[in-house]
Scaffold this active site. Structure first.
Site, PDB file in Angstrom:
ATOM      1  N   ARG A  31     -14.673  60.426  86.643  1.00 46.11           N
ATOM      2  CA  ARG A  31     -14.154  60.481  85.204  1.00 46.11           C
ATOM      3  C   ARG A  31     -13.776  61.925  85.095  1.00 46.11           C
ATOM      4  NH1 ARG A  31     -17.441  61.768  80.154  1.00 46.11           N
ATOM      5  NH2 ARG A  31     -15.896  61.619  78.835  1.00 46.11           N
ATOM      6  N   HIS A  35     -10.034  63.068  83.984  1.00 49.36           N
ATOM      7  CA  HIS A  35      -9.491  63.666  82.703  1.00 49.36           C
ATOM      8  C   HIS A  35      -8.870  64.984  82.967  1.00 49.36           C
ATOM      9  CE1 HIS A  35     -12.213  61.836  79.635  1.00 49.36           C
ATOM     10  NE2 HIS A  35     -11.663  60.954  80.460  1.00 49.36           N
ATOM     11  N   HIS A 159     -13.386  51.337  85.349  1.00 48.77           N
ATOM     12  CA  HIS A 159     -14.481  51.075  84.445  1.00 48.77           C
ATOM     13  C   HIS A 159     -15.287  49.802  85.011  1.00 48.77           C
ATOM     14  CE1 HIS A 159     -12.178  52.979  80.590  1.00 48.77           C
ATOM     15  NE2 HIS A 159     -12.872  53.804  81.262  1.00 48.77           N
ATOM     16  N   TRP A 175     -19.851  48.424  81.854  1.00 50.99           N
ATOM     17  CA  TRP A 175     -18.789  47.474  81.690  1.00 50.99           C
ATOM     18  C   TRP A 175     -19.350  46.073  82.585  1.00 50.99           C
ATOM     19  CZ3 TRP A 175     -17.567  52.623  81.673  1.00 50.99           C
ATOM     20  CH2 TRP A 175     -16.768  53.016  80.492  1.00 50.99           C
ATOM     21  N   ASP A 220      -9.944  48.505  76.333  1.00 47.40           N
ATOM     22  CA  ASP A 220     -10.116  47.709  77.554  1.00 47.40           C
ATOM     23  C   ASP A 220      -9.723  46.086  77.203  1.00 47.40           C
ATOM     24  OD1 ASP A 220     -11.384  49.636  79.129  1.00 47.40           O
ATOM     25  OD2 ASP A 220     -13.360  49.384  78.218  1.00 47.40           O
TER      26      ASP A 220
HETATM   27  C1  HEM Z   1     -16.235  56.298  80.959  1.00 50.65           C
HETATM   28  C2  HEM Z   1     -12.424  55.437  77.577  1.00 50.65           C
HETATM   29  C3  HEM Z   1      -9.259  55.361  81.386  1.00 50.65           C
HETATM   30  C4  HEM Z   1     -13.135  56.236  84.715  1.00 50.65           C
HETATM   31  C5  HEM Z   1     -15.356  56.278  79.830  1.00 50.65           C
HETATM   32  C6  HEM Z   1     -15.880  56.401  78.703  1.00 50.65           C
HETATM   33  C7  HEM Z   1     -14.853  56.196  77.484  1.00 50.65           C
HETATM   34  C8  HEM Z   1     -13.527  56.003  78.196  1.00 50.65           C
HETATM   35  C9  HEM Z   1     -14.956  56.235  76.192  1.00 50.65           C
HETATM   36  C10 HEM Z   1     -17.318  56.764  78.314  1.00 50.65           C
HETATM   37  C11 HEM Z   1     -17.595  58.200  78.490  1.00 50.65           C
HETATM   38  C12 HEM Z   1     -19.208  58.369  78.108  1.00 50.65           C
HETATM   39  O1  HEM Z   1     -19.643  58.123  77.214  1.00 50.65           O
HETATM   40  O2  HEM Z   1     -19.807  59.145  79.004  1.00 50.65           O
HETATM   41  C13 HEM Z   1     -11.356  55.384  78.364  1.00 50.65           C
HETATM   42  C14 HEM Z   1     -10.100  55.221  77.981  1.00 50.65           C
HETATM   43  C15 HEM Z   1      -9.242  54.852  78.929  1.00 50.65           C
HETATM   44  C16 HEM Z   1      -9.950  55.179  80.316  1.00 50.65           C
HETATM   45  C17 HEM Z   1      -9.805  55.069  76.500  1.00 50.65           C
HETATM   46  C18 HEM Z   1      -7.852  54.432  78.623  1.00 50.65           C
HETATM   47  C19 HEM Z   1      -7.367  53.487  78.272  1.00 50.65           C
HETATM   48  C20 HEM Z   1     -10.021  55.469  82.590  1.00 50.65           C
HETATM   49  C21 HEM Z   1      -9.347  55.831  84.028  1.00 50.65           C
HETATM   50  C22 HEM Z   1     -10.485  56.171  84.918  1.00 50.65           C
HETATM   51  C23 HEM Z   1     -11.554  56.133  84.063  1.00 50.65           C
HETATM   52  C24 HEM Z   1      -7.909  55.868  84.108  1.00 50.65           C
HETATM   53  C25 HEM Z   1     -10.231  56.524  86.165  1.00 50.65           C
HETATM   54  C26 HEM Z   1      -9.441  56.115  87.054  1.00 50.65           C
HETATM   55  C27 HEM Z   1     -14.089  56.536  83.805  1.00 50.65           C
HETATM   56  C28 HEM Z   1     -15.349  56.267  84.506  1.00 50.65           C
HETATM   57  C29 HEM Z   1     -16.251  56.272  83.318  1.00 50.65           C
HETATM   58  C30 HEM Z   1     -15.514  56.225  82.243  1.00 50.65           C
HETATM   59  C31 HEM Z   1     -15.840  56.111  86.049  1.00 50.65           C
HETATM   60  C32 HEM Z   1     -17.844  56.331  83.658  1.00 50.65           C
HETATM   61  C33 HEM Z   1     -18.326  57.862  83.388  1.00 50.65           C
HETATM   62  C34 HEM Z   1     -19.949  57.611  83.562  1.00 50.65           C
HETATM   63  O3  HEM Z   1     -20.523  56.677  83.957  1.00 50.65           O
HETATM   64  O4  HEM Z   1     -20.432  58.960  83.281  1.00 50.65           O
HETATM   65  N1  HEM Z   1     -13.959  55.941  79.870  1.00 50.65           N
HETATM   66  N2  HEM Z   1     -11.002  55.588  79.787  1.00 50.65           N
HETATM   67  N3  HEM Z   1     -11.441  55.737  82.557  1.00 50.65           N
HETATM   68  N4  HEM Z   1     -14.191  56.200  82.216  1.00 50.65           N
HETATM   69 FE1  HEM Z   1     -12.726  55.878  81.247  1.00 50.65          FE
END
Ligand code: HEM
Ligand code: CA
Length: 270
Positions: A31, A35, A159, A175, A220
């Site tokens: 992440r 970002h 995710h 997820w 999602d």
């Molecule tokens: C976690 C939103 C796309 C990788 C999250 C979280 C949100 C989110 C709300 C939770 C953060 C937290 O509370 O710790 C989104 C949205 C996306 C998107 C709205 C696009 C529409 C992506 C993309 C990637 C990604 C493109 C990587 C290629 C991750 C990962 C986590 C995460 C690995 C888990 C982080 C953890 O476990 O600490 N995302 N995301 N996301 N996202 Fe996304």
């Protein structure tokens, strides 16, 4: 192939050891790299992607980056031990190692990213996707980053690992059933489960009716409602190899946005 000015084999294994000591670090590193790149605008060519600009204000204060101080701090000792690597390269290498460690594809790493010197180059707030929105917003964000529908769906497949934290995003839970594994299960869950509103969370998020343990964000599930997105959800749910290959390509592109003159590093197995 060009040997970088740091011991990439030793560094890879130090990153792996760090993740195996603290599994939840893996997804947070992915992440972080996402970002850092996600502030790009491919039309204006600004936003300082892949420059570790997120170390600086104002970017580190943006709501979407809450929680990412944890992986950033975790990497500090490695930056001290390997001072020749840029922060920007280190963040990307750590994400690649995390993906491979969790069972995802091997992504060929290139080095040579240049660190931002201060926060003056940070992109404006509001460029990261808003999880409460739907497919129109998702398409707007990924088009601005320079990605088509297929690439956007592949990338969101990340995710498959990790989870949401109330204290960071206001959303809660993983997820998939194996939050430390990296495969196409985000897509199989998305298609197979019956997604219903989770009444216990203040923000609007969905839970699987069967176990209520899994979650999906509005963005999602919007991938199911859009025919052009849904086509790729179905493809990746059926074909894990295809997901791995397409994810690797798209994630490499994401983590090289805005960079120039990168050098191919030796492969992780060599
Ligand atoms: C976690 C939103 C796309 C990788 C999250 C979280 C949100 C989110 C709300 C939770 C953060 C937290 O509370 O710790 C989104 C949205 C996306 C998107 C709205 C696009 C529409 C992506 C993309 C990637 C990604 C493109 C990587 C290629 C991750 C990962 C986590 C995460 C690995 C888990 C982080 C953890 O476990 O600490 N995302 N995301 N996301 N996202 Fe996304
Ligand atoms: Ca940046």
């Amino acid at each position: 192939v060009e040997e970088p000015p740091f011991d990439i084999r030793a560094l890879r294994s130090d990153i792996e050891n760090m993740i195996s000591d603290k599994l939840e670090l893996g997804p947070s590193l992915i992440r972080l790299a996402w970002h850092e790149a996600g502030s790009y605008d491919c039309f204006k060519k600004d936003g300082s992607p892949n420059s570790a600009s997120m170390r600086f204000k104002p970017e580190c204060m943006y709501a979407g980056n809450k929680g990412l101080e944890i992986p950033r701090k975790a990497l500090e000792p490695l930056k001290k031990k390997y001072p020749q690597i840029s922060y920007a390269d280190l963040w990307v290498l750590a994400a690649y190692v995390a993906i491979e460690y969790m069972g995802g594809p091997e992504i060929p790493f290139s080095w040579g990213r240049v660190d931002a010197k201060d926060g003056s180059v940070c992109g404006p707030d509001g460029r990261l996707p808003d999880a409460s929105k739907m497919q129109g917003h998702v398409r707007e964000v990924f088009t601005r980053l320079g990605f088509n529908d297929q690439e956007a769906v592949a990338l969101i497949g990340a995710h498959t690992c990790g989870e949401c934290h109330i204290k960071f995003s206001g959303y809660d839970g993983p997820w998939t059933h194996d939050k430390n594994g990296f495969d196409n299960s985000f897509f199989t869950q998305l298609l197979e489960e019956d997604w219903v509103l989770n009444p216990k969370i203040e923000k609007l998020q969905l839970m699987d009716r069967a176990t209520t343990k899994l979650m999906m964000l509005p963005t999602d599930v919007s991938l199911l409602l859009d025919p052009s997105y849904r086509k790729y959800v179905e493809l990746y749910a059926k074909d894990n190899d295809r997901f791995n290959a397409d994810f690797a390509k798209a994630f490499k592109k994401l983590t090289e946005l805005g960079t120039k003159n990168l050098h191919k590093a030796p492969a992780s197995g060599s």
